[in-house]
Design a protein around this motif. Structure first.
Motif, PDB file in Angstrom:
ATOM      1  N   ILE A 269      58.441   8.150  45.508  1.00  0.00           N
ATOM      2  CA  ILE A 269      57.703   7.141  44.747  1.00  0.00           C
ATOM      3  C   ILE A 269      56.268   7.587  44.516  1.00  0.00           C
ATOM      4  O   ILE A 269      55.770   8.501  45.186  1.00  0.00           O
ATOM      5  N   ASP A 270      55.617   6.935  43.572  1.00  0.00           N
ATOM      6  CA  ASP A 270      54.219   7.207  43.259  1.00  0.00           C
ATOM      7  C   ASP A 270      53.345   6.560  44.349  1.00  0.00           C
ATOM      8  O   ASP A 270      53.591   5.426  44.744  1.00  0.00           O
ATOM      9  N   PRO A 271      52.313   7.284  44.839  1.00  0.00           N
ATOM     10  CA  PRO A 271      51.533   6.749  45.964  1.00  0.00           C
ATOM     11  C   PRO A 271      50.688   5.522  45.603  1.00  0.00           C
ATOM     12  O   PRO A 271      50.236   4.811  46.495  1.00  0.00           O
ATOM     13  N   LEU A 272      50.442   5.269  44.326  1.00  0.00           N
ATOM     14  CA  LEU A 272      49.637   4.093  43.967  1.00  0.00           C
ATOM     15  C   LEU A 272      50.501   2.898  43.576  1.00  0.00           C
ATOM     16  O   LEU A 272      50.241   1.773  43.978  1.00  0.00           O
ATOM     17  N   SER A 273      51.547   3.142  42.782  1.00  0.00           N
ATOM     18  CA  SER A 273      52.351   2.011  42.284  1.00  0.00           C
ATOM     19  C   SER A 273      53.559   1.724  43.161  1.00  0.00           C
ATOM     20  O   SER A 273      54.172   0.668  43.038  1.00  0.00           O
ATOM     21  N   TYR A 274      53.919   2.661  44.048  1.00  0.00           N
ATOM     22  CA  TYR A 274      55.106   2.528  44.910  1.00  0.00           C
ATOM     23  C   TYR A 274      56.407   2.439  44.102  1.00  0.00           C
ATOM     24  O   TYR A 274      57.433   1.995  44.621  1.00  0.00           O
ATOM     25  N   THR A 275      56.369   2.821  42.840  1.00  0.00           N
ATOM     26  CA  THR A 275      57.593   2.839  42.030  1.00  0.00           C
ATOM     27  C   THR A 275      57.992   4.295  41.783  1.00  0.00           C
ATOM     28  O   THR A 275      57.195   5.209  42.013  1.00  0.00           O
ATOM     29  N   ILE A 276      59.213   4.518  41.296  1.00  0.00           N
ATOM     30  CA  ILE A 276      59.770   5.872  41.181  1.00  0.00           C
ATOM     31  C   ILE A 276      58.815   6.768  40.384  1.00  0.00           C
ATOM     32  O   ILE A 276      58.269   6.361  39.348  1.00  0.00           O
ATOM     33  N   ASP A 277      58.580   7.985  40.893  1.00  0.00           N
ATOM     34  CA  ASP A 277      57.596   8.892  40.304  1.00  0.00           C
ATOM     35  C   ASP A 277      58.238   9.696  39.165  1.00  0.00           C
ATOM     36  O   ASP A 277      59.144  10.499  39.404  1.00  0.00           O
ATOM     37  N   PRO A 278      57.776   9.504  37.926  1.00  0.00           N
ATOM     38  CA  PRO A 278      58.418  10.174  36.784  1.00  0.00           C
ATOM     39  C   PRO A 278      58.429  11.704  36.901  1.00  0.00           C
ATOM     40  O   PRO A 278      59.370  12.341  36.444  1.00  0.00           O
ATOM     41  N   ASP A 279      57.391  12.302  37.527  1.00  0.00           N
ATOM     42  CA  ASP A 279      57.378  13.768  37.668  1.00  0.00           C
ATOM     43  C   ASP A 279      58.544  14.233  38.533  1.00  0.00           C
ATOM     44  O   ASP A 279      59.203  15.228  38.234  1.00  0.00           O
ATOM     45  N   HIS A 280      58.795  13.512  39.603  1.00  0.00           N
ATOM     46  CA  HIS A 280      59.919  13.875  40.469  1.00  0.00           C
ATOM     47  C   HIS A 280      61.252  13.559  39.787  1.00  0.00           C
ATOM     48  O   HIS A 280      62.241  14.263  40.008  1.00  0.00           O
ATOM     49  N   VAL A 281      61.275  12.515  38.957  1.00  0.00           N
ATOM     50  CA  VAL A 281      62.504  12.203  38.203  1.00  0.00           C
ATOM     51  C   VAL A 281      62.888  13.409  37.355  1.00  0.00           C
ATOM     52  O   VAL A 281      64.037  13.860  37.367  1.00  0.00           O
ATOM     53  N   SER A 282      61.912  13.981  36.647  1.00  0.00           N
ATOM     54  CA  SER A 282      62.192  15.152  35.801  1.00  0.00           C
ATOM     55  C   SER A 282      62.790  16.289  36.621  1.00  0.00           C
ATOM     56  O   SER A 282      63.733  16.947  36.191  1.00  0.00           O
ATOM     57  N   ARG A 283      62.215  16.508  37.811  1.00  0.00           N
ATOM     58  CA  ARG A 283      62.693  17.605  38.663  1.00  0.00           C
ATOM     59  C   ARG A 283      64.074  17.337  39.243  1.00  0.00           C
ATOM     60  O   ARG A 283      64.775  18.267  39.628  1.00  0.00           O
ATOM     61  N   ALA A 284      64.453  16.076  39.324  1.00  0.00           N
ATOM     62  CA  ALA A 284      65.704  15.720  40.019  1.00  0.00           C
ATOM     63  C   ALA A 284      66.940  15.822  39.122  1.00  0.00           C
ATOM     64  O   ALA A 284      68.060  15.775  39.615  1.00  0.00           O
ATOM     65  N   ILE A 285      66.724  15.967  37.807  1.00  0.00           N
ATOM     66  CA  ILE A 285      67.862  15.927  36.877  1.00  0.00           C
ATOM     67  C   ILE A 285      68.754  17.158  37.019  1.00  0.00           C
ATOM     68  O   ILE A 285      68.281  18.290  37.011  1.00  0.00           O
ATOM     69  N   SER A 286      70.057  16.908  37.175  1.00  0.00           N
ATOM     70  CA  SER A 286      71.043  18.001  37.237  1.00  0.00           C
ATOM     71  C   SER A 286      72.064  17.777  36.122  1.00  0.00           C
ATOM     72  O   SER A 286      71.963  16.797  35.374  1.00  0.00           O
TER      73      SER A 286
END
Ligand SMILES: *Cc1c(COP(=O)(O)O)cnc(C)c1O
Length: 364
Positions: free
Chosen positions: A108-125
């Motif tokens: 998650i994003d450290p400020l909003s506590y919601t899913i971090d879009p940068d990590h979402v991009s990296r997680a796609i398979s």
């Protein structure tokens, strides 16, 4: 000094506040003779769809069922990967597993506590089919970046709005950004029933038509094994009353949040971060390195607090083998150790908020 405890949640107070309206709505359903898929259910579905600005809403028996049905309606199942935040209700992950799909835990994003879009991009398979942004604590996820990532990679978006009834980004309500959304009406949520309930919401009518099918294509002829999950008319009638007060109730939550934020600033508590849109404060979450000590002392001072959530998904036996991005999920792990939710609900009195603040300042 024995003062009555300030509970971390108090659903009974909401009933008392609207008792005459709710009692009348319940009596009308009892007299109508229609208890499942009757007039009250249809009226509420229509009213909530209008409120959200979506094509339609279909009531379900719970928020967890709503998530599962939303995923099933998108034909997500065996072998598919679904990206979810590592810090959320276990129901988010459970719903994915129940479809046969595999949750992938994203930090998650450290400020909003919601899913971090940068990590979402990296997680796609190659197996990734969908993202479930959870609008945690009533704060909208960063939908702009998430929608672009989904478009770019052909992924579906299922919003988990169990904590975000009425939260907006600009003029758009959470629940209207993705392909489909799931809401819970559990008694402590911002739009509460007096029992279990939930719904899915979408702009795609064809999708909605498949949600309540029990696997039937033609009435009573099953083409696949479906699921029976309905919002009953008593809960729907109660929700119709509560929906008419939702904006006012969320306004009171926001007012209390402003008081907390002003009076607790400048301490070593970390307060909720800035948000893209209109936060509806399902929870007022603060973090502190000595969270457990603070919580115990507040409890001794008669202030109840909540832990959402004390363990991230990767530290729970059911989900510890899920793929993680990044592998150590540092933000979700730290927040789970440090987060504490102060009492916030529309019926919390000013003097109770004062007591929460005084007790907290006293301990810092
Ligand atoms: C409450 C909640 C759910 C589950 O809703 P139920 O109605 O209890 O099944 C799912 N996701 C989140 C984020 C929740 O807070």
């Amino acid at each position: 000094m024995s003062q009555t405890e300030i509970p971390s949640a108090a659903p009974g107070r909401g009933y008392q506040r609207y008792q005459s309206e709710i009692d009348a709505a319940i009596a009308a359903v009892l007299e109508s003779g229609q208890y499942v898929l009757g007039a009250a259910c249809h009226r509420f579905e229509q009213a909530f769809a209008t409120y959200l600005g979506v094509a339609g809403v279909v009531g379900t028996a719970s928020g967890t069922d709503a998530l599962e049905l939303a995923l099933r309606s998108l034909r997500i199942g065996s072998g598919d990967e679904v990206l979810i935040p590592a810090l959320t209700a276990s129901a988010t992950a459970t719903a994915v597993v129940r479809t046969g799909a595999i949750p992938v835990l994203v930090d998650i994003d450290p400020l909003s506590y919601t899913i971090d879009p940068d990590h979402v991009s990296r997680a796609i398979s190659g197996d990734t089919k969908a993202i479930i942004p959870v609008h945690l604590y009533g704060q909208p996820s960063t939908m702009g970046p998430l929608v672009s990532i989904a478009r770019q990679h052909g992924l579906l978006i299922v919003e988990d709005c169990a904590q975000s009834h009425g939260a907006r980004i600009g003029d758009l309500y959470t629940g209207s950004f993705g392909d489909i959304a799931a809401f819970s009406f559990y008694p402590t949520k911002n739009l509460p029933a007096l029992g279990d309930g939930g719904c899915v919401a979408s702009n795609n009518r064809a999708l909605l038509a498949t949600v309540r099918q029990y696997g039937w294509e033609e009435r009573q002829i099953s083409t696949e094994s479906g699921m029976n999950s309905r919002l009953d008319d008593l809960q729907a009638a109660i929700l119709e009353v509560r929906l008419s007060h939702l904006d006012q109730d969320n306004g009171r939550r926001r007012q209390l949040a402003t008081v907390y934020a002003n009076r607790l600033s400048g301490t070593d508590l970390t307060l909720p971060g800035d948000c893209d849109g209109t936060h509806v404060y399902h929870q007022f979450s603060v973090t502190h390195p000595s969270r457990d000590k603070l919580r115990a002392r507040l409890s001794a001072a008669g202030v109840g607090t909540g832990l959402l959530y004390p363990r991230p998904l990767h530290e729970q036996p059911a989900f510890e083998t899920c793929r993680r991005v990044p592998d150590d999920l540092p933000v979700a792990t730290r927040i789970s150790r440090e987060v504490l939710c102060l009492p916030i609900y529309p019926e919390l009195l000013d003097e109770e908020a004062d007591r929460v603040i005084a007790a907290t300042l006293d301990l810092l």
